[in-house]
Design a protein around this motif. Structure first.
Motif, PDB file in Angstrom:
ATOM      1  N   TRP A 339       0.735  -1.574  -0.057  1.00  0.00           N
ATOM      2  CA  TRP A 339       0.390  -0.659   0.184  1.00  0.00           C
ATOM      3  C   TRP A 339       0.755   1.241  -0.049  1.00  0.00           C
ATOM      4  N   LEU A 340       2.120   1.369   0.837  1.00  0.00           N
ATOM      5  CA  LEU A 340       2.623   2.770   0.956  1.00  0.00           C
ATOM      6  C   LEU A 340       3.979   2.773  -0.393  1.00  0.00           C
ATOM      7  N   ALA A 341       3.282   1.701  -1.182  1.00  0.00           N
ATOM      8  CA  ALA A 341       4.624   1.893  -2.712  1.00  0.00           C
ATOM      9  C   ALA A 341       3.464   2.350  -3.660  1.00  0.00           C
ATOM     10  N   ALA A 342       2.590   1.781  -3.422  1.00  0.00           N
ATOM     11  CA  ALA A 342       1.474   2.358  -3.900  1.00  0.00           C
ATOM     12  C   ALA A 342       1.325   3.833  -4.003  1.00  0.00           C
ATOM     13  N   PHE A 343       1.054   3.887  -2.995  1.00  0.00           N
ATOM     14  CA  PHE A 343       0.865   5.371  -2.775  1.00  0.00           C
ATOM     15  C   PHE A 343       1.756   6.409  -2.795  1.00  0.00           C
ATOM     16  N   LEU A 398     -13.226  10.537  -8.181  1.00  0.00           N
ATOM     17  CA  LEU A 398     -13.476   9.318  -9.065  1.00  0.00           C
ATOM     18  C   LEU A 398     -12.695   8.488  -8.759  1.00  0.00           C
ATOM     19  N   GLY A 399     -11.602   8.566  -7.924  1.00  0.00           N
ATOM     20  CA  GLY A 399     -12.061   6.750  -7.647  1.00  0.00           C
ATOM     21  C   GLY A 399     -12.825   6.361  -6.766  1.00  0.00           C
ATOM     22  N   ALA A 400     -13.597   6.987  -5.951  1.00  0.00           N
ATOM     23  CA  ALA A 400     -14.753   6.134  -5.168  1.00  0.00           C
ATOM     24  C   ALA A 400     -15.705   5.882  -6.288  1.00  0.00           C
ATOM     25  N   VAL A 401     -15.835   6.609  -7.241  1.00  0.00           N
ATOM     26  CA  VAL A 401     -17.154   6.220  -8.318  1.00  0.00           C
ATOM     27  C   VAL A 401     -16.288   4.669  -9.293  1.00  0.00           C
ATOM     28  N   LEU A 402     -14.980   5.097  -9.828  1.00  0.00           N
ATOM     29  CA  LEU A 402     -14.559   3.501 -10.231  1.00  0.00           C
ATOM     30  C   LEU A 402     -14.166   2.030  -9.534  1.00  0.00           C
ATOM     31  N   VAL A 403     -13.870   2.813  -7.525  1.00  0.00           N
ATOM     32  CA  VAL A 403     -13.632   1.599  -7.323  1.00  0.00           C
ATOM     33  C   VAL A 403     -15.639   0.706  -7.168  1.00  0.00           C
ATOM     34  N   GLY A 404     -16.790   2.106  -6.998  1.00  0.00           N
ATOM     35  CA  GLY A 404     -17.636   1.691  -6.326  1.00  0.00           C
ATOM     36  C   GLY A 404     -18.237   0.682  -7.850  1.00  0.00           C
ATOM     37  N   LEU A 405     -17.918   1.558  -9.049  1.00  0.00           N
ATOM     38  CA  LEU A 405     -18.655   0.498  -9.834  1.00  0.00           C
ATOM     39  C   LEU A 405     -18.196  -0.942  -9.880  1.00  0.00           C
ATOM     40  N   GLN A 406     -16.981  -0.446  -9.898  1.00  0.00           N
ATOM     41  CA  GLN A 406     -16.086  -2.052 -10.099  1.00  0.00           C
ATOM     42  C   GLN A 406     -16.504  -2.917  -8.764  1.00  0.00           C
ATOM     43  N   CYS A 407     -17.061  -2.317  -7.904  1.00  0.00           N
ATOM     44  CA  CYS A 407     -17.244  -3.822  -6.548  1.00  0.00           C
ATOM     45  C   CYS A 407     -18.581  -3.706  -7.183  1.00  0.00           C
ATOM     46  N   LEU A 408     -19.907  -3.081  -8.490  1.00  0.00           N
ATOM     47  CA  LEU A 408     -20.961  -4.263  -8.422  1.00  0.00           C
ATOM     48  C   LEU A 408     -20.339  -4.742  -9.878  1.00  0.00           C
ATOM     49  N   GLY A 409     -19.381  -5.119 -10.294  1.00  0.00           N
ATOM     50  CA  GLY A 409     -19.301  -5.576 -11.945  1.00  0.00           C
ATOM     51  C   GLY A 409     -18.865  -4.685 -13.100  1.00  0.00           C
ATOM     52  N   ALA A 410     -18.643  -3.209 -12.997  1.00  0.00           N
ATOM     53  CA  ALA A 410     -18.680  -2.483 -14.107  1.00  0.00           C
ATOM     54  C   ALA A 410     -17.089  -3.039 -14.723  1.00  0.00           C
ATOM     55  N   LEU A 489      -6.941  -2.005  -7.998  1.00  0.00           N
ATOM     56  CA  LEU A 489      -7.339  -3.418  -8.175  1.00  0.00           C
ATOM     57  C   LEU A 489      -7.134  -4.437  -7.663  1.00  0.00           C
ATOM     58  N   PHE A 490      -6.175  -4.310  -6.257  1.00  0.00           N
ATOM     59  CA  PHE A 490      -5.638  -4.981  -5.486  1.00  0.00           C
ATOM     60  C   PHE A 490      -5.978  -4.941  -3.796  1.00  0.00           C
ATOM     61  N   LEU A 491      -6.273  -3.698  -3.754  1.00  0.00           N
ATOM     62  CA  LEU A 491      -6.608  -2.555  -2.212  1.00  0.00           C
ATOM     63  C   LEU A 491      -7.807  -2.865  -1.855  1.00  0.00           C
ATOM     64  N   PRO A 492      -7.998  -3.093  -0.462  1.00  0.00           N
ATOM     65  CA  PRO A 492      -9.154  -2.655  -0.074  1.00  0.00           C
ATOM     66  C   PRO A 492     -10.141  -1.568  -0.378  1.00  0.00           C
ATOM     67  N   PRO A 493     -10.926  -1.325   0.218  1.00  0.00           N
ATOM     68  CA  PRO A 493     -11.924   0.635  -1.047  1.00  0.00           C
ATOM     69  C   PRO A 493     -10.942   1.239  -0.247  1.00  0.00           C
ATOM     70  N   LEU A 494     -10.977   0.811   1.131  1.00  0.00           N
ATOM     71  CA  LEU A 494     -10.347   2.855   1.881  1.00  0.00           C
ATOM     72  C   LEU A 494      -8.926   2.930   1.293  1.00  0.00           C
ATOM     73  N   ALA A 495      -8.303   1.407   0.918  1.00  0.00           N
ATOM     74  CA  ALA A 495      -6.524   1.992   0.797  1.00  0.00           C
ATOM     75  C   ALA A 495      -6.669   1.758  -0.396  1.00  0.00           C
ATOM     76  N   ALA A 496      -7.785   1.819  -0.756  1.00  0.00           N
ATOM     77  CA  ALA A 496      -7.621   2.135  -3.151  1.00  0.00           C
ATOM     78  C   ALA A 496      -7.633   3.706  -3.218  1.00  0.00           C
ATOM     79  N   LEU A 497      -9.298   4.335  -2.327  1.00  0.00           N
ATOM     80  CA  LEU A 497      -8.875   5.855  -2.758  1.00  0.00           C
ATOM     81  C   LEU A 497      -8.024   6.723  -1.570  1.00  0.00           C
ATOM     82  N   SER A 498      -7.115   5.752  -0.869  1.00  0.00           N
ATOM     83  CA  SER A 498      -6.287   6.425  -0.840  1.00  0.00           C
ATOM     84  C   SER A 498      -5.054   6.592  -1.769  1.00  0.00           C
ATOM     85  N   VAL A 499      -4.933   5.678  -2.764  1.00  0.00           N
ATOM     86  CA  VAL A 499      -4.104   6.051  -3.843  1.00  0.00           C
ATOM     87  C   VAL A 499      -4.329   7.115  -4.578  1.00  0.00           C
ATOM     88  N   PHE A 500      -5.780   7.166  -4.910  1.00  0.00           N
ATOM     89  CA  PHE A 500      -6.451   8.239  -5.642  1.00  0.00           C
ATOM     90  C   PHE A 500      -6.368   9.716  -5.017  1.00  0.00           C
TER      91      PHE A 500
END
Length: 734
Positions: A339-343, A398-410, A489-500
């Protein structure tokens, strides 16, 4: 009598735009096409299981012409999108022999008179007698006269009824003449040699072909004959080449209208099969679809199982020049280091994004804001924080929308919003508005809520500028950024949002540093009259950005998108100029704002659906082909070197790479010598298959480039390319 004011002129102009937008949105099928098109079947009552031939009859009006499958220097071939019952597919269109037309030094291959395009469908064997099979297609083409070209389209449809199988269905006699107009596939492959500017093709001479009268119509590439010679039983074509390198030569030859025509094929000299004792050509039925090119003969190992070759899924096993790459692909539970490397990678990617060409228009707004921020230490810090807040909130949202839609299968990825023509149209309006503001046509009033929070109008302006910079920067992708965003794509939602969030912080970092470091602010010029001139100059890149987005819109939804984009840009410009007049006269701006909003709403409501994007350089069998995982597997099985290019029309980084590296003549020469096939994955309108492929490789953004060399693991290339880097990538190891 009351004189007409400037506001009246602008009001009338908006009314005229409404009329033009509605006219542009009228479906082409409701207009009088210059080329009429109808769909007919050879049999009206075929039997179940039959192969049914269809013809698209096209008749140009006097003085107009349509185009062949290779239009030449200009034009567009007919394209059809079939809507058929489940289980039924149509074969590729077969085109009759065209004629050559030269206008203003440009050669095109056209049809001046009526012509028929043939295709065939396989009817289901299980269809019971009496079943009606509807056949529908959306046909588009370009109609041209000596003065103008008009894109046209229509819906073609017919239907057939399955007979009992005991009756003989009458055949349309016109199909015999349609088939006779097609070229006969020539069963002998020739060979060719190519250099920078010329191609020399040698074939076994077909019956009836004389060098003194032969006509040459290239199916692949931009080739024009300069000389034709015959010696014994061989014919040699000396051709001038323009544009991309050619992997093989396909063409139609004849000796004039109405004579026997042949479709010939030539492979590079090292691949051409030898047929020294081949028999005389046998008649070939032209009623069937054109056969697929024969696979080149070669080493038997070229057809070994793909399981013995490196799988595409091993692309990420290749050492990546990005030091954060491997860590960022680890699941979050494996290590906090991932996570730190991605951030950190996202922050660095956002910082470098400020140097990308697609962010330059937003730098104009920054420059003005930075110059203003030199008034005091407190004002500079407040403005820097506001700018950072806007950028961070924009990328995180934008990251929240992206992660949310991907969680819904988009199946979507980064910059997904620019795959939506409605958002592109909104950005056209926004960029036009910013350009109009910089030109001084109107002034932007501050947002009262933000003013109360930040204590002034400058912070609210900085907040908006930061949000806009981050939003418009999303189509670009630079070093570190692609892999870092792929980690989402591989991080939990909150960790993914921190990347954005890290991406937004990186974008805002230069402005934040100047706001908090007085030493850096000393390098900024003092506010003065020069800022007025600078505002006018910096309006140019903003308006050029709007023009580029209009082009993207035309690629997404066709010529109607071009009309809508131009219409809304003009409407916004006129409406805001009207608003500027009311601001100077202290009148209410309600009417200009309402009128502009209504025109914009009209344009949005009439915007057509996205269309399939085709490129004249992309073919199904040449050196540049459309990407699919199936085609990639086929080429790898054959031992063919492959360069995979994921691109989009809205990705300026992709376009810069294409201009300076991929399409560079030296790169194309290297690719041609190495026999490289380029697979282009166009993500302009979004493509779930491409999104899925990117996800397999830990990515959700473009550009993305891969090289597959026979017997070697795939190479993942940087997002910034050079001709030298591509040349090195396709050189075999050892």
């Amino acid at each position: 009598m009351r004189s007409i004011s400037h506001s009246d002129y602008l009001r009338y102009a908006l009314i005229a735009l409404v009329v033009l937008i509605m006219a542009a949105a009228t479906p082409a099928s409701a207009k009088l096409n210059r080329i009429s098109a109808t769909l007919v079947a050879e049999q009206s009552r075929p039997a179940a299981g039959d192969t049914l031939q269809l013809a698209i009859r096209m008749t140009p009006a006097p003085g107009w012409h349509g185009y062949w499958q290779n239009p030449g220097d200009s034009g567009m071939p007919p394209r059809v999108e079939w809507k058929l019952p489940d289980g039924i597919t149509a074969s590729p269109l077969q085109h009759p022999v065209p004629s050559a037309k030269t206008m203003a030094g440009f050669k095109s291959y056209v049809y001046d008179g009526s012509f028929a395009l043939l295709t065939s469908i396989k009817l289901p064997a299980s269809a019971p007698p009496g079943t009606t099979i509807p056949i529908t297609g959306e046909l588009s083409w370009l109609a041209c006269s000596s003065d103008v070209c008009v894109p046209e389209s229509t819906t073609i449809r017919t239907s057939v009824e399955i007979n009992s199988g005991r009756e003989t269905s009458a055949r349309n006699p016109a199909f015999q003449s349609y088939r006779s107009a097609l070229p006969t596939p020539y069963p002998y492959s020739g060979s060719f040699f190519s250099d920078d500017d010329n191609v020399t093709v040698t074939i076994k001479t077909p019956p009836g072909i004389a060098s003194s009268a032969v006509r040459f119509f290239p199916i692949t590439g931009q080739l024009s004959p300069t000389n034709v010679t015959q010696s014994g039983d061989t014919t040699t074509f000396h051709l001038r080449k323009r544009g991309r390198s050619v992997g093989k030569v396909e063409a139609v030859i004849d000796t004039g209208p109405g004579t026997k025509a042949y479709q010939i094929k030539a492979l590079p000299a090292r691949e051409a099969p030898v047929a020294a004792e081949a028999p005389s050509p046998a008649p070939v039925a032209t009623s069937a679809p054109l056969p697929s090119p024969a696979a080149p003969e070669g080493d038997p190992e070229a057809t070994e199982s793909l399981d013995q070759l490196p799988s595409p899924e091993y692309a990420n096993d290749v050492p990546d020049p990005n030091p954060f790459a491997m860590a960022s692909l680890l699941p979050a539970k494996a290590s906090e280091t991932g996570w730190l490397a991605a951030f950190l990678g996202a922050i660095l990617g956002g910082l470098l994004l400020n140097l990308m060409p697609c962010v330059f228009p937003i730098l104009s707004l920054k420059a003005l804001s930075l110059a203003r921020s030199g008034t005091s230490r407190q004002a500079a810090r407040i403005e820097a924080v506001a700018y950072t807040g806007g950028a961070v909130i924009s990328t995180t949202a934008l990251g929240a929308v992206l992660v949310g839609l991907q969680c819904l299968g988009a199946e979507i990825g980064w910059a997904f919003q620019l795959q939506n023509p409605y958002i592109v149209l909104a950005l056209v309006a926004l960029m036009t508005a910013i350009g109009a503001n910089l030109l001084g046509l109107f002034e932007i009033r501050s947002f009262p809520l933000l003013n109360r929070i930040t204590g002034g109008s400058a912070p609210s302006s900085a907040f908006g500028t930061g949000a806009l910079a981050a939003f418009v920067a999303t189509p670009c992708s630079g070093p570190f950024m692609g892999v870092a965003l792929g980690a989402a794509l591989f991080l939990p939602p909150l960790a993914a949002l921190s990347v954005f969030t890290g991406l937004g912080l990186g974008i805002a970092l230069p402005f934040l540093a100047i706001g908090f470091l007085p030493a850096l602010r000393r390098f900024l010029p003092k506010p003065g009259d020069w800022m007025v001139t600078l505002r006018r100059v910096l309006a140019v890149p903003m308006l050029l950005t709007a023009a580029a987005l209009i082009w993207v819109l035309s690629r997404q939804v066709g010529h109607q998108g071009l009309a809508m984009g131009l219409g809304i840009s003009l409407a916004v410009g006129i409406g805001l100029a009207w608003l500027g007049i009311t601001q100077k006269t202290a009148k209410s701006g309600f009417h200009p704002i309402l009128s502009t909003a209504m025109v914009g709403a009209l344009a949005f409501s009439l915007l057509p659906a996205p269309i399939a994007i085709a490129s004249a350089d992309v073919s199904e069998s040449g050196p540049v082909q459309t990407f699919s995982e199936k085609r990639l597997d086929e080429l790898r099985r054959a031992g063919t070197p492959v360069f995979v290019d994921f691109t989009a029309d809205w990705c300026l980084t992709c376009k810069v790479n294409e201009k300076l590296a991929i399409n560079d003549p030296s790169t194309q020469r290297v690719f041609e010598r190495a026999g490289v096939v380029t697979l282009v994955g166009d993500w302009t309108n979004g493509d779930p298959a491409i999104t899925e492929f990117l996800a397999k490789h830990g990515r959700n953004s473009i550009p993305y480039y891969l090289v597959y060399m026979p017997g070697e693991r795939p190479q993942e290339l940087p997002q910034i390319l050079t001709a030298e880097l591509l040349a090195d990538a396709v050189q075999p190891i050892g």
